[in-house]
Design a protein around this motif. Structure first.
Motif, mmCIF file in Angstrom:
data_model
loop_
_atom_site.group_PDB
_atom_site.id
_atom_site.type_symbol
_atom_site.label_atom_id
_atom_site.label_comp_id
_atom_site.label_asym_id
_atom_site.label_seq_id
_atom_site.Cartn_x
_atom_site.Cartn_y
_atom_site.Cartn_z
ATOM 1 N N TYR A 26 0.862 -1.182 0.000
ATOM 2 C CA TYR A 26 0.000 0.000 0.000
ATOM 3 C C TYR A 26 0.894 1.227 0.000
ATOM 4 C CZ TYR A 26 -4.002 -2.932 1.310
ATOM 5 O OH TYR A 26 -4.996 -3.886 1.344
ATOM 6 N N ALA A 35 1.855 -4.995 3.246
ATOM 7 C CA ALA A 35 0.802 -5.744 3.942
ATOM 8 C C ALA A 35 0.971 -7.248 3.743
ATOM 9 C CB ALA A 35 -0.570 -5.288 3.467
ATOM 10 N N SER A 55 -3.624 -8.082 14.945
ATOM 11 C CA SER A 55 -4.200 -7.001 14.156
ATOM 12 C C SER A 55 -3.101 -6.362 13.306
ATOM 13 C CB SER A 55 -4.814 -5.985 15.115
ATOM 14 O OG SER A 55 -5.194 -4.845 14.409
ATOM 15 N N GLY A 56 -3.378 -6.151 12.030
ATOM 16 C CA GLY A 56 -2.393 -5.542 11.144
ATOM 17 C C GLY A 56 -1.455 -6.537 10.489
ATOM 18 N N SER A 57 -1.669 -7.855 10.719
ATOM 19 C CA SER A 57 -0.741 -8.849 10.175
ATOM 20 C C SER A 57 -1.006 -9.148 8.693
ATOM 21 C CB SER A 57 -0.808 -10.144 11.004
ATOM 22 O OG SER A 57 -2.127 -10.631 11.062
ATOM 23 N N GLY A 58 -2.151 -8.710 8.172
ATOM 24 C CA GLY A 58 -2.404 -8.900 6.738
ATOM 25 C C GLY A 58 -3.561 -9.830 6.405
ATOM 26 N N LYS A 59 -4.349 -10.211 7.419
ATOM 27 C CA LYS A 59 -5.444 -11.170 7.202
ATOM 28 C C LYS A 59 -6.493 -10.621 6.233
ATOM 29 C CE LYS A 59 -6.582 -11.247 11.583
ATOM 30 N NZ LYS A 59 -5.671 -10.190 12.076
ATOM 31 N N SER A 60 -6.934 -9.385 6.483
ATOM 32 C CA SER A 60 -7.970 -8.800 5.619
ATOM 33 C C SER A 60 -7.437 -8.557 4.218
ATOM 34 C CB SER A 60 -8.495 -7.489 6.215
ATOM 35 O OG SER A 60 -9.179 -7.748 7.409
ATOM 36 N N THR A 61 -6.171 -8.147 4.143
ATOM 37 C CA THR A 61 -5.566 -7.929 2.831
ATOM 38 C C THR A 61 -5.597 -9.224 2.031
ATOM 39 O OG1 THR A 61 -4.121 -6.246 3.792
ATOM 40 C CG2 THR A 61 -3.495 -7.110 1.635
HETATM 41 P P1 ADP Z 1 -5.467 -7.463 9.630
HETATM 42 O O1 ADP Z 1 -6.746 -7.734 8.895
HETATM 43 O O2 ADP Z 1 -4.666 -8.685 9.921
HETATM 44 O O3 ADP Z 1 -5.699 -6.663 10.870
HETATM 45 P P2 ADP Z 1 -4.828 -5.790 7.336
HETATM 46 O O4 ADP Z 1 -4.720 -6.724 6.200
HETATM 47 O O5 ADP Z 1 -6.076 -4.997 7.458
HETATM 48 O O6 ADP Z 1 -4.515 -6.565 8.691
HETATM 49 O O7 ADP Z 1 -3.609 -4.751 7.259
HETATM 50 C C1 ADP Z 1 -2.268 -5.136 7.032
HETATM 51 C C2 ADP Z 1 -1.403 -3.890 6.991
HETATM 52 O O8 ADP Z 1 -1.714 -3.126 5.837
HETATM 53 C C3 ADP Z 1 -1.584 -2.958 8.177
HETATM 54 O O9 ADP Z 1 -0.343 -2.406 8.489
HETATM 55 C C4 ADP Z 1 -2.549 -1.933 7.648
HETATM 56 O O10 ADP Z 1 -2.370 -0.703 8.321
HETATM 57 C C5 ADP Z 1 -2.141 -1.832 6.189
HETATM 58 N N1 ADP Z 1 -3.269 -1.448 5.313
HETATM 59 C C6 ADP Z 1 -4.393 -2.152 5.101
HETATM 60 N N2 ADP Z 1 -5.186 -1.546 4.201
HETATM 61 C C7 ADP Z 1 -4.550 -0.404 3.829
HETATM 62 C C8 ADP Z 1 -4.850 0.663 2.916
HETATM 63 N N3 ADP Z 1 -5.978 0.668 2.204
HETATM 64 N N4 ADP Z 1 -3.934 1.668 2.810
HETATM 65 C C9 ADP Z 1 -2.784 1.643 3.495
HETATM 66 N N5 ADP Z 1 -2.430 0.675 4.362
HETATM 67 C C10 ADP Z 1 -3.309 -0.348 4.542
#
Ligand code: ADP
Ligand code: MG
Length: 316
Positions: A26, A35, A55-61
């Motif tokens: 990102y 991510a 949290s922030g490990s990349g699961k949602s990504t």
């Molecule tokens: P999780 O779901 O495990 O909490 P995410 O996949 O949401 O983690 O996020 C992984 C990393 O990518 C985090 O550091 C988050 O801040 C960053 N991130 C996620 N989405 C965005 C975005 N749209 N823009 C910038 N950074 C992002």
């Protein structure tokens, strides 16, 4: 089109997930966030797995990439025979509509508030061009599967949080995708309700043969499946494989595995590293059938930490 819900997958490959060296960066005005940092991830057709991680490990990504909602920066991502890095906008829309189903944590994000449960399930079927009668038959079959046939005329506000998520599962599966992705679908629910919703995920996995990838932070939920993968810093760091999960929970044998990536990199579980106070370097020893990992030898570091033992710096 027919209104039958097939219980056997037409093409097994449709349920397979294969990611190799997946990268998602990102970029914002000031910083770059890595991510996903070369993530390897495989799921077999018909498997149901959970994904855990801080949290922030990349699961949602990862889930957004698999769901066709976000585009990876580099790597290989093949889902059900689709190459996610090579799709155009039109193919991506079709992919999202029929190849994968998605359930979000926020119950409100999954459902249309002004439609009742049945119309919510019919909605994606209308987008796919199904006729009225087929829509109705499919919607009722799906609501029956998630145990809500007696709630067809309830709007989301008239359903409990757990019921809303069960409707959301029916909506996600309306177009018969072979893969169901759920990002903390039980995150807003108490543990008892969360397990109820997870039981429905397990039911659709067993009855329809749908491949399921479920992100959860609830240990009681994550233990309900045969395999749990842990993400750390945008990579799969370890896997727990359970024998007999979901059958006889009293006698589940769980084994923790580290994941070896294509470059031979291995991430040691955090608690192993802490227990043996492993630092920057470790000593490896190759044995015929295993590899030993030791903290760096005492004498390898002591030369600089205690120079006097080596005849340095002790003049007295
Ligand atoms: P999780 O779901 O495990 O909490 P995410 O996949 O949401 O983690 O996020 C992984 C990393 O990518 C985090 O550091 C988050 O801040 C960053 N991130 C996620 N989405 C965005 C975005 N749209 N823009 C910038 N950074 C992002
Ligand atoms: Mg998340």
């Amino acid at each position: 089109m027919t209104a039958t819900l097939s219980s056997k997958p037409a093409h097994d490959i449709d349920g397979r997930i294969h990611c190799e060296g997946l990268v998602r960066i990102y970029k914002t005005a000031e910083i770059e966030v890595l991510a996903l940092q070369g993530l390897d991830f495989h799921v077999e057709p018909g498997e149901l797995i959970t994904v855990v991680g801080a949290s922030g490990s990349g699961k949602s990504t990862l889930l957004n990439v698999l769901g066709g909602l976000d585009q990876p920066t580099a790597g290989i991502a093949r889902v059900g025979g689709h190459d996610l890095l090579g799709m155009n906008a039109q193919q991506r829309t079709a992919y999202r509509r029929s190849a994968v189903g998605f359930v979000w944590q926020q119950t409100a994000k999954n459902l249309q508030p002004y439609l009742d449960a049945r119309s919510n399930v019919e909605f994606p079927l209308a987008l796919s061009g199904f006729g009225r009668r087929e829509r109705r038959a499919r919607a009722e079959k799906m609501l029956d599967l998630v145990g809500l046939l007696d709630r067809v005329h309830h709007r989301p506000a008239e359903l409990s949080g757990g019921e809303q998520q069960r409707v959301a599962i029916a909506v996600a599966l309306a177009n018969e995708p072979r893969i169901l992705l759920a990002d903390e679908p039980t995150g807003e629910l108490d543990t008892a309700t969360a397990i109820e919703v997870f039981d429905v995920l397990r039911t659709v996995n067993e009855e329809l043969g749908v491949t399921g990838v479920v992100v959860t932070h609830d240990p009681l939920v994550s233990q309900q499946v045969d395999r749990t993968v842990a993400i750390r810093d945008g990579r799969i760091s370890s896997e727990i494989v359970r024998e007999g999960a979901g059958l006889d929970r009293g006698s589940v044998i769980a084994r923790e595995y580290a994941v070896l990536d294509g470059a031979g990199r291995l991430q040691l579980p955090e608690h192993y590293v802490e227990r043996l106070e492993l630092k920057r370097r470790v000593r490896l020893e190759l044995e015929p059938d295993h590899i030993g990992v030791w903290p760096e030898f005492e004498h390898e570091t002591s030369r600089w930490e205690r120079p006097e033992e080596h005849g340095f710096g002790d003049d007295s």
